[in-house]
Write an enzyme that holds these catalytic residues in place. Sequence first.
Site, PDB file in Angstrom:
ATOM      1  N   CYS A  16      10.625  79.207  55.835  1.00 15.43           N
ATOM      2  CA  CYS A  16      11.271  77.966  56.268  1.00 15.43           C
ATOM      3  C   CYS A  16      12.256  77.507  55.193  1.00 15.43           C
ATOM      4  CB  CYS A  16      10.231  76.869  56.538  1.00 15.43           C
ATOM      5  SG  CYS A  16       9.321  76.400  55.055  1.00 15.43           S
ATOM      6  N   CYS A  19      11.040  76.963  51.626  1.00 18.01           N
ATOM      7  CA  CYS A  19      10.991  78.151  50.758  1.00 18.01           C
ATOM      8  C   CYS A  19      12.322  78.318  50.029  1.00 18.01           C
ATOM      9  CB  CYS A  19      10.702  79.409  51.576  1.00 18.01           C
ATOM     10  SG  CYS A  19       9.106  79.416  52.407  1.00 18.01           S
ATOM     11  N   CYS A  84      22.972 118.096  28.718  1.00 14.75           N
ATOM     12  CA  CYS A  84      21.868 117.755  27.816  1.00 14.75           C
ATOM     13  C   CYS A  84      21.470 116.301  28.026  1.00 14.75           C
ATOM     14  CB  CYS A  84      22.247 118.002  26.365  1.00 14.75           C
ATOM     15  SG  CYS A  84      23.513 116.868  25.742  1.00 14.75           S
ATOM     16  N   ASP A 501     -14.849  98.708  44.405  1.00 12.13           N
ATOM     17  CA  ASP A 501     -15.287  98.015  45.607  1.00 12.13           C
ATOM     18  C   ASP A 501     -16.435  98.850  46.201  1.00 12.13           C
ATOM     19  OD1 ASP A 501     -15.185  96.275  47.909  1.00 12.13           O
ATOM     20  OD2 ASP A 501     -14.226  97.946  48.955  1.00 12.13           O
ATOM     21  N   ASP A 700     -10.196  99.832  48.938  1.00 14.01           N
ATOM     22  CA  ASP A 700      -9.647 100.452  50.144  1.00 14.01           C
ATOM     23  C   ASP A 700      -8.245  99.961  50.468  1.00 14.01           C
ATOM     24  OD1 ASP A 700     -10.041  97.925  51.118  1.00 14.01           O
ATOM     25  OD2 ASP A 700     -11.694  98.456  52.445  1.00 14.01           O
TER      26      ASP A 700
END
Length: 810
Positions: A16, A19, A84, A501, A700
């Site tokens: 919005c 922001c 090089c 986890d 995960d």
Amino acid sequence: MEAQKEVSLHIAGMTCAACANRIEKGLSKIDGVQKANVNFAIEKTQVSYDPERTNAQAFEDKIKKLGYSVVHDTQTFVISGMTCAACANRIEKRLSKMDGVFSTSVNFSLENVTMVYDSDQITANEMKEAAKKLGYELLSPTSREETADHKENEIQRQTRTFILSAVLTFPLLWTMVSHFQFTSFLYVPMFFMNPWVQLALATPVQFIVGAQFYKGAYKALRNKSANMDVLVALGTTVAFFYSLFLVWEWNQSGLGHHMPELYFEAGAVIITLVLLGKLFEVRAKGRTGQAIQKLLGLQAKTAMVIREGTEREVPIEDVLVGDIVIVRPGERIPVDGTIQQGRSAVDESMITGESIPADKAQGDSVIGSTVNMNGVLRIQATKVGRDTALSQIVRIVEDAQGSKADIQRIADKVSGIFVPVVVLIAAVTFMIWFFIVDPGNVRAAVVPLITILVIACPCALGLATPTSVMAGSGRAAELGVLFKGGEHLENARAIQTVVLDKTGTVTKGEPALTDIFLLPNAEESKVLSYVGAAENSSEHPLAEAIVKGIEEKGIAFEPLEDFDALPGYGIRAVVKGTEVLVGTRQLFAKHNISSEPLEEKMTALEEQGKTAMLMAIDQQLAGVVAVADTVKDTSKAAIQRLHSLGLEVILLTGDNQRTAEAIGKQVGIDRVIAEVVPEEKANVIKSIQSEGKKVAMVGDGINDAPALAVADIGMAMGTGTDIAIEAADITLMRGNLHSVADSIEISSKTIRNIKQNLFFAFFYNTASIPVAALGLLAPWIAGAAMAFSSVSVVLNALRLQRLKLTRNRN
């Protein structure tokens, strides 16, 4: 008046106008920003600033800190003309200074440059023009095949040039070798000793074969820089023209019978050996990209799709999302998709590392490039092209190989100033020999001058890090570990604590039937047949686990007549006229059924971290059934392996303390932190970091995303289409904890390999210069040593492709 620059950034994540205002205020507070405008409609910000006080990177960091992200254009170009590491440094510095360019990473080994830029401010053609002014060419091939063809054509051209140089140099080398005391017995035709013949042989080597060195040196010097070409061109030119002077002097003296001591062979041999070294180097560098070539080799080239009711074979590039693809036994599955019809076993070892094929049926997902073993499958394509799992793997490996580890930046800084320093040392050495050591003797002063210029080439220094990163990340990919950048490959070795986890990481992530305990008066086949029929109508994950476990015992279900799900308590059903209850103590208390005979068993199961449920048939207590998220077969051994590497292992989960501790005890985890909601996991990671520990978080990649982002290294367990989890630094494709140990071992051994390369490159250059300055090396030996140094660094890096880990699972 302050110099003013403007930059435009594309912002993602704004929802919005508030922001936009927040970002605008944040940017305006940065010291050096004169004006910041954020346009919510087009999602862009325009910032005017003083380049002496701030830069675009500061704006991007601020935007990220505010919770938004900056979108950039990224393009990789192949670079033609680099010789090089100094060339790579010069290109990187020039392109980085262009307006609209946010970052530039030149990889000397891959011979490419990756640009992160804003296409509204700068175009690809402008970048190409900037590189062209430096004397290089940026190519943007349309395919990897075109890139490979370009490199192969360059190798063939250099091979032809080397052969020409070798044929012309051989007679000169023959005459030189015969001068040694231990080879004086060799026959040398007097024709080859003639100065005019030597001049005729050396001239095309110096100015036709060696033209590439003169061109490179001219471009470098024109841009106020220096590179390997400058050293080779200077050294060989001094040798050639000094020899030419001696020929003129000999001709003027009229001493036709006395042959002068010439250095034509030194320049010719140096040029020939440098070309040979370059050929070996390019071919060896090609081998560092074998991991990507192996991955690409797994792709199917065509697919059999159904179009307009008929089967049609089309190139893999023409398959669209939604197409129905026919895959017959023995064929590779061309795209990621879902099985619409058919049943088969699929070999997924290239993703999961599991040698046993996985059974697949209607509704199951399949991964592109895996192998259909025995049945005909009709698959609906869900991901094609760049979105497939294999393409994501290739892209991650390429990004890692093209990125820079922090340790490489040290080598870049050194090689950037190395050539001018070497030229200065060579000039001072000449002066010392000519004026002090052997006054007036040009011959004595020229030899160390040539030798220093040739032996001090910084090629080995420039190759030391990128070749190891390429080989290490490639080998890691073969073992199912995807590093998303060279910096992560470097940093993983410093990890002290690994936080895991539970669900889907230590455990399988899906409940399974673990225990069935029946009272003596209960008939097993009857009880399980009735309970299976009752649970078969429930959609609860625990019910699915019970049904699957009973089915695996080969017990058939009786017909179901009535079913009630009782949320929070269990289920009630009528099977073949018999009432069946499965659930909690509270459910049985409501039905006045005493659970006392099974209370001790229930408690014991719960202390093991299992979910225990009572069973009753026609109001009579029959037994207890337990379901648990079972530990992966590899978890305990993998955690022992992490301990052997000196790492602390912590379990971090949202499950209850008793269940978590039971799992932790089962696999040998040091410390358990339970009942933590996903949004609080990041705070736990910060707390561990505050103890001064480097932390890796393994999850995960879904609920664990905040913790993965906060950790020093985030590792995402992922298989199939979930392999590219954005929050993580490392993706573990094979989904077991051995990959965590693999990633840390690979990191340690890759960095050790880099340090070996850097040590030998630094040692070679620093040790060889004094030896050359003392006049103890012949120029042609310097040329051979210089070529060998670059090749040896690449070959040492290639050892990583045969890397054996503590527990080799391949």
